[in-house]
Enzyme design. Sequence first.
Site, PDB file in Angstrom:
ATOM      1  N   LYS B  59       0.869  -1.181   0.000  1.00 46.42           N
ATOM      2  CA  LYS B  59       0.000   0.000   0.000  1.00 46.42           C
ATOM      3  C   LYS B  59       0.904   1.227   0.000  1.00 46.42           C
ATOM      4  O   LYS B  59       1.973   1.209   0.649  1.00 46.42           O
ATOM      5  CB  LYS B  59      -0.866  -0.055   1.268  1.00 46.42           C
ATOM      6  CG  LYS B  59      -1.951   1.016   1.380  1.00 46.42           C
ATOM      7  CD  LYS B  59      -2.790   0.783   2.656  1.00 46.42           C
ATOM      8  CE  LYS B  59      -3.894   1.811   2.821  1.00 46.42           C
ATOM      9  NZ  LYS B  59      -4.760   1.525   4.009  1.00 46.42           N
ATOM     10  N   SER B 134      -9.722   1.519   2.970  1.00 45.09           N
ATOM     11  CA  SER B 134      -8.850   2.372   2.178  1.00 45.09           C
ATOM     12  C   SER B 134      -7.763   1.582   1.437  1.00 45.09           C
ATOM     13  O   SER B 134      -7.211   2.076   0.468  1.00 45.09           O
ATOM     14  CB  SER B 134      -8.162   3.394   3.092  1.00 45.09           C
ATOM     15  OG  SER B 134      -7.335   2.717   4.040  1.00 45.09           O
ATOM     16  N   SER B 158     -10.225  -1.095   7.048  1.00 43.39           N
ATOM     17  CA  SER B 158      -9.619  -0.798   5.748  1.00 43.39           C
ATOM     18  C   SER B 158      -8.952  -1.967   5.041  1.00 43.39           C
ATOM     19  O   SER B 158      -8.556  -1.847   3.882  1.00 43.39           O
ATOM     20  CB  SER B 158      -8.596   0.326   5.877  1.00 43.39           C
ATOM     21  OG  SER B 158      -9.252   1.549   6.007  1.00 43.39           O
TER      22      SER B 158
END
Lengths: 474, 470
Positions: B59, B134, B158
Amino acid sequence: MSFEVIIGIEIHCELKTKTKMFSGAPVSFGNLPNTCVNEIDLGHPGTLPSLNKRAVELAIIACELMNCEIDRLIRFDRKNYYYSDLPKGYQITQQFHPIGRGGYVDIEVDGVSKRIGINRLHMEEDTAKQFHHGDVTWIDFNRAGTPLVEIVSEPDIRSGKEAAAFVEKMKSLLEFGDISDVKMEEGSLRCDVNISLRPYGFEGYGTKVEIKNLNSVNNVLRAVEAEIARQTDVYFKGESIVQSTRRYDETSRKTVLMRKKEGAVDYKYFPEPNIPPIMISDEFYRKVKSNLPKTAQQRKEDYIHLLGLSDYDASILTSGKDLSDYFDAIVSCGAPAKNTANWLISEVLSVAQLRNNRRFADWIQPQHMSDLLVLVSEGKISGKQAKEVFADMIQGESPKDIVAKKGLVQVSDEGHLLCWVLEVLSNNAQSIEDYKNGKDRALGFLVGQVMKLSKGKANPAMTSELLVQELSKR
Amino acid sequence: MFANRKIENIEMEVMDAVNQARKQQPLLNAMVSFTEVDEAIEYAKSSSGKMAGLPIILKDNVLTKGVRTTGSVQILDNYIGTYDATITTKLKEAGAVIIGKSALDGLGMGGTGTNCHTGFVHNPYDLTRMAGGSSVGSAVLVASGAVAFAIGSDTGDSVRKPASFVGIVGVKPTYGRISRYGIIPYASSLDHVGYFTRGVEDAALSLEVLAGRDDKDMTSSFREVENYLANLNGDLTGKTIGIMGNVIDAIRSKEVLVLFNDLVEKCKAAGAIIKVIHMDPVRLKTCLPVYYIIANSEATANHSNLDGVRFGMQERGDSLEELMTNSRTKGFSFLLRKRFIIGSYSLADENQDLLLRKAQKVRRLLVEDFKVALADIDVLIAPASSDVAPLLTDTSADQLSARYLIAENHMVLGNFSGYPSMTIPMGKINGLPIGINLTAKPFEEQVLFDIALGMEHLTGCKNMMAEVML
């Protein structure tokens, strides 16, 4: 004076740790700007604080020396504000649970002892240092993250002399506690003084003024006195004091307005989520407590009671940790304490002042100093010769080498001395006569003659004894 | 899949992953940047690490030295990582080959994949749908088959929510199990490093690589890392599984309930003991506001370092204050600025008692409730979302309904408590996957993996991949 003076002092003191409060970057003074920093000190994304254990240990020592109650559960909070010297946009401090509370220290002014309360002592990190040049600002992040303790006194201080004595006492405690190098001029100890006046007997407090950036104990005294005079003047004129921050101007010897304080800033304190509360274990606490460094007062008492020094000598030797450490080092090499004290106070300190360098061991090793004093006490060289040797020792040579090189050996052998004494006596019949007739000066003259004959090598005390002995036979 | 499989042709495996991710990029928009892989391939060839030669994706809030790390915000658009996150180092040492960095809702704030600095991210099962957030890019690239492992982070849900929307495994271990050093934070007390795989065995092995004490993260645990894969046991006999009754009551989708109940029946048949657990319903409704206040308060302070002074994008100004204001105004999206204002408001001296401190108190009560709920059972389960992935155009969620407040937000209890929690796929509805969430007691990741493996056997949802139409 017509007003009672109310003074509280805040001290920020940099801790003597190898690394920073929350990062592994080295703590330094005087290094090239921005060389002692890592990603944590610069507040880079993703970094997290890890607490310096040694800093906690030093804070505990400070608490003990200032008789504070210790909160064994260490907790930190964030103080939020935006400024270029604060890389993370918040400072990690101990707002809600300071490690120390409710302590005191005793000061002495004009022979009178007084107890000053310590409100709180907490750990935090220093900010970066800014340099303003015209409209350009340079930032050195070396200082960012340096461990600090902030010590806040109760408003118990009543005069400039007391303020100076308090700061002096704090310096001594922090220095002898090996907590900080307390150099006010370099900023490793900074003090802010809050002053207000009130009519005697009045219960409340007057508007207070903060004086910042005081860089010496003398300036604390002068600044406080100047500010008291200023505030007294303002009140007498029927005007009122404005809550503000001022600084002390050395040239005009007055305090100068820096900024007015308009409303309290909201720092939005909240508990630091990246540092879980840490319990100081019994074991850790006991270990720190049982190894507390000696204060100046304790060392002084040791010097008087264990080494037989005078109160005066002991006071001078403990006026600074550097001198006291040097004294201890020399004595531990075998030098007699009393002679060491005399030499340090009369010779070494004056040289230090001339050289403006108190790193004594850098110019004369304790071992060399001790060797010199042992040579004197064993009668191998005279006091006069010792001073000659001392001068050369500053260049780094060992006293034994100097003595050998210069042939500065004191003759204390009785047979050897007697030969000189007899020769001198046989050549100075008049002096013998004078001595017999009660002229004491004659003895001094004869000793001088022996010294001359021996090229300064004769032990003067023994020479004198032998002369008296021989003269009594005639 | 990589557990119990040695990667023979590392170059080919890595280049396949890179090529797939590149080809899919115009459709999915899941990548932020691709990284150089040559050096890592060479290292992997002689590595005997647990991920030797495995192509992976991080990420883009995970710090990578010398590689752009944007956190998906404008203000860090030009930011090159100055150090490696602890997990970056651990993954490299395990022989993994990082092929790139994936998109996220800016700074991890958001659960839709529509607040990324690089634009919307699309669900590989239906490009008109969201894939949650996210950690959206990482989830999507594991589901699309580009990689078998990707790192995410989980502050509310997330990792676990997007895993549900794209039919993969998403794990958020116990708080402190994986170091957070080098992860651009959202909210420190809620942030967890998490990750995606396509099977429970891979998930078990991955935790062995990632977990462990890190002196750079004081909240990381000293507990020893277990041999999760070797000890893995999918036998459900005698396992006690609690169903979150409140969540089931709040779900309106019949298809979701059918899938869920079907799996529960199968678990029972496999020997599991099923209990229905009810928590205080009023308190449960506070999950979202409590989360918002705590997360935004911490985030406001956490991101005060992004001021344009020392790194990142700088907007000039006539004074320091103006420079900071301009940099932050331009550097953050409207949504992020809104959250900072909410956080700042909650932290203000006059509001803190009523907002942040109260939220922290309620958080403690919720954790207490959660602890009681888990006391006599092995895991607590519920659907990971009340329905399949919403359309990208869907903005209609009624944010005050029980369906939304409870069914969509219960997974934040895993962040409040720090308890280990994971999502695995439980099936598909009209071709769209949906997951089931499991939570265990602190540091009982092994229990979690064991039951998840048992369920994976029952659902058959292992190694699911979307057919991305190229």
